[in-house]
Design a protein around this motif. Structure first.
Motif, short mmCIF file in Angstrom:
data_model
loop_
_atom_site.label_atom_id
_atom_site.label_comp_id
_atom_site.label_asym_id
_atom_site.label_seq_id
_atom_site.Cartn_x
_atom_site.Cartn_y
_atom_site.Cartn_z
N LEU A 54 0.84 -1.19 0.00
CA LEU A 54 0.00 0.00 0.00
C LEU A 54 0.88 1.24 0.00
O LEU A 54 1.90 1.29 0.70
CB LEU A 54 -0.89 0.03 1.25
CG LEU A 54 -1.83 -1.15 1.47
CD1 LEU A 54 -2.46 -1.07 2.86
CD2 LEU A 54 -2.90 -1.20 0.40
N SER A 55 0.45 2.23 -0.75
CA SER A 55 1.13 3.53 -0.68
C SER A 55 0.79 4.15 0.67
O SER A 55 -0.12 3.70 1.37
CB SER A 55 0.65 4.43 -1.82
OG SER A 55 -0.70 4.79 -1.61
N LYS A 56 1.49 5.21 1.01
CA LYS A 56 1.19 5.90 2.27
C LYS A 56 -0.25 6.38 2.28
O LYS A 56 -0.95 6.25 3.28
CB LYS A 56 2.16 7.06 2.47
CG LYS A 56 3.58 6.60 2.72
CD LYS A 56 4.53 7.77 2.89
CE LYS A 56 5.95 7.24 3.15
NZ LYS A 56 6.90 8.32 3.40
N LYS A 57 -0.70 6.90 1.16
CA LYS A 57 -2.06 7.42 1.06
C LYS A 57 -3.08 6.29 1.22
O LYS A 57 -4.09 6.45 1.91
CB LYS A 57 -2.26 8.13 -0.28
CG LYS A 57 -3.58 8.84 -0.40
CD LYS A 57 -3.66 9.66 -1.67
CE LYS A 57 -4.94 10.45 -1.70
NZ LYS A 57 -4.98 11.39 -2.80
N GLU A 58 -2.83 5.13 0.60
CA GLU A 58 -3.75 3.99 0.72
C GLU A 58 -3.79 3.46 2.15
O GLU A 58 -4.85 3.08 2.65
CB GLU A 58 -3.32 2.86 -0.22
CG GLU A 58 -3.50 3.18 -1.69
CD GLU A 58 -2.80 2.18 -2.59
OE1 GLU A 58 -3.35 1.91 -3.67
OE2 GLU A 58 -1.72 1.66 -2.22
N PHE A 59 -2.64 3.47 2.82
CA PHE A 59 -2.59 2.97 4.19
C PHE A 59 -3.38 3.84 5.15
O PHE A 59 -4.10 3.34 6.00
CB PHE A 59 -1.13 2.85 4.66
CG PHE A 59 -0.99 2.44 6.09
CD1 PHE A 59 -1.36 1.17 6.51
CD2 PHE A 59 -0.48 3.32 7.04
CE1 PHE A 59 -1.24 0.78 7.84
CE2 PHE A 59 -0.36 2.94 8.37
CZ PHE A 59 -0.73 1.67 8.77
N VAL A 60 -3.28 5.15 5.02
CA VAL A 60 -3.97 6.04 5.97
C VAL A 60 -5.43 6.30 5.60
O VAL A 60 -6.18 6.87 6.40
CB VAL A 60 -3.23 7.40 6.14
CG1 VAL A 60 -1.83 7.19 6.67
CG2 VAL A 60 -3.24 8.21 4.86
N LYS A 61 -5.86 5.86 4.42
CA LYS A 61 -7.21 6.16 3.95
C LYS A 61 -8.32 5.86 4.96
O LYS A 61 -9.24 6.67 5.12
CB LYS A 61 -7.48 5.42 2.64
CG LYS A 61 -8.77 5.86 1.99
CD LYS A 61 -8.94 5.21 0.63
CE LYS A 61 -10.23 5.72 0.00
NZ LYS A 61 -10.45 5.14 -1.30
N PRO A 62 -8.29 4.73 5.70
CA PRO A 62 -9.36 4.50 6.69
C PRO A 62 -9.34 5.49 7.86
O PRO A 62 -10.30 5.57 8.62
CB PRO A 62 -9.08 3.09 7.20
CG PRO A 62 -8.21 2.45 6.18
CD PRO A 62 -7.42 3.56 5.57
N PHE A 63 -8.24 6.23 8.01
CA PHE A 63 -8.06 7.10 9.17
C PHE A 63 -7.99 8.58 8.84
O PHE A 63 -8.32 9.43 9.65
CB PHE A 63 -6.77 6.75 9.90
CG PHE A 63 -6.66 5.31 10.30
CD1 PHE A 63 -7.29 4.85 11.45
CD2 PHE A 63 -5.95 4.42 9.52
CE1 PHE A 63 -7.20 3.52 11.82
CE2 PHE A 63 -5.87 3.08 9.88
CZ PHE A 63 -6.49 2.63 11.03
N SER A 64 -7.50 8.90 7.63
CA SER A 64 -7.15 10.28 7.32
C SER A 64 -7.14 10.50 5.81
O SER A 64 -7.01 9.56 5.03
CB SER A 64 -5.75 10.57 7.90
OG SER A 64 -5.22 11.76 7.38
N ASP A 65 -7.20 11.76 5.41
CA ASP A 65 -7.10 12.10 3.99
C ASP A 65 -5.68 12.50 3.61
O ASP A 65 -5.41 12.75 2.44
CB ASP A 65 -8.04 13.27 3.66
CG ASP A 65 -9.51 12.87 3.77
OD1 ASP A 65 -9.82 11.70 3.51
OD2 ASP A 65 -10.33 13.73 4.13
N SER A 66 -4.79 12.57 4.58
CA SER A 66 -3.44 13.07 4.33
C SER A 66 -2.39 11.98 4.52
O SER A 66 -2.29 11.38 5.60
CB SER A 66 -3.14 14.24 5.27
OG SER A 66 -1.80 14.62 5.13
N GLU A 67 -1.57 11.77 3.50
CA GLU A 67 -0.50 10.79 3.63
C GLU A 67 0.58 11.26 4.61
O GLU A 67 1.41 10.48 5.04
CB GLU A 67 0.10 10.40 2.29
CG GLU A 67 0.99 11.40 1.63
CD GLU A 67 1.57 10.88 0.33
OE1 GLU A 67 2.81 10.88 0.22
OE2 GLU A 67 0.80 10.50 -0.56
#
Length: 191
Positions: free
Chosen positions: A109-122
């Motif tokens: 997962l990219s940083k953005k994909e990883f944080v998606k369930p929690f945040s909009d910002s990588e």
């Protein structure tokens, strides 16, 4: 011989519904089995009749006979996955599952994909990664970040994983999840 997902391991039967279906009409069976129809249909009838009206029970109630594809080497208790204690659905070792060539899979997962369930910002990647909590077996139990607490079962769905049993490792571009087994892990392992 049928080919499973692992083409190097031909088998007589497949768990792929595209190959072996749960339902097929008698006409389709006659076409599929040809001259062997009467032999095979008799075997199926005998198999069904041998277990007709039998069921598994616990304390006089019909038992939940749940299953999953492949455990990570140990099944889990129903209470750990669904929150309900079921006395006969407890964790047991399943060492044979570790022999499967499909025991692990990877998801990057990219940083953005990883944080998606929690945040909009990588930019929240490092903080979210620090929110990973592991269970006694070393698998991710949950991730807590931004006042959100997601269990491994919820993360399985969010990240499209084969099972909720995975480890997480930072990479240069994001994160690598190594997933163990297939399915929820409760009850009988089909493998």
């Amino acid at each position: 011989k049928w080919l499973t997902e692992n083409a190097d391991n031909p088998t007589d039967i497949s768990d792929n519904p595209e190959i072996h279906q749960a339902f097929i009409t008698e006409e389709e069976l006659r076409e599929k089995w040809g001259n062997s129809y009467s032999i095979y249909s008799q075997k199926v009838r005998e198999a069904v009749e041998s277990v007709m009206y039998e069921y598994l029970a616990y304390n006089g109630e019909t038992a939940m006979t749940v299953f999953h594809g492949l455990s990570p080497g140990k099944t889990v208790s129903a209470s750990d996955v669904w929150g309900n204690d079921v006395p006969y659905l407890k964790a047991v070792t399943a060492p044979g599952d570790k022999l499967s060539p499909d025991i692990t899979s990877e998801v990057k997962l990219s940083k953005k994909e990883f944080v998606k369930p929690f945040s909009d910002s990588e930019e929240d990647f490092d903080a979210a990664f620090k929110g990973i909590k592991k269970n006694d077996d070393g698998f991710v139990k949950e991730i807590t970040f931004n006042k959100k607490n997601l269990s491994s079962t919820e993360l399985r769905s969010a990240y499209g994983l084969k099972s909720p049993y995975f480890t997480a490792e930072k990479t240069k571009d994001g994160i690598k999840l190594t997933v163990y087994g297939k399915g929820h892990g409760v009850g009988m392992s089909q493998y």
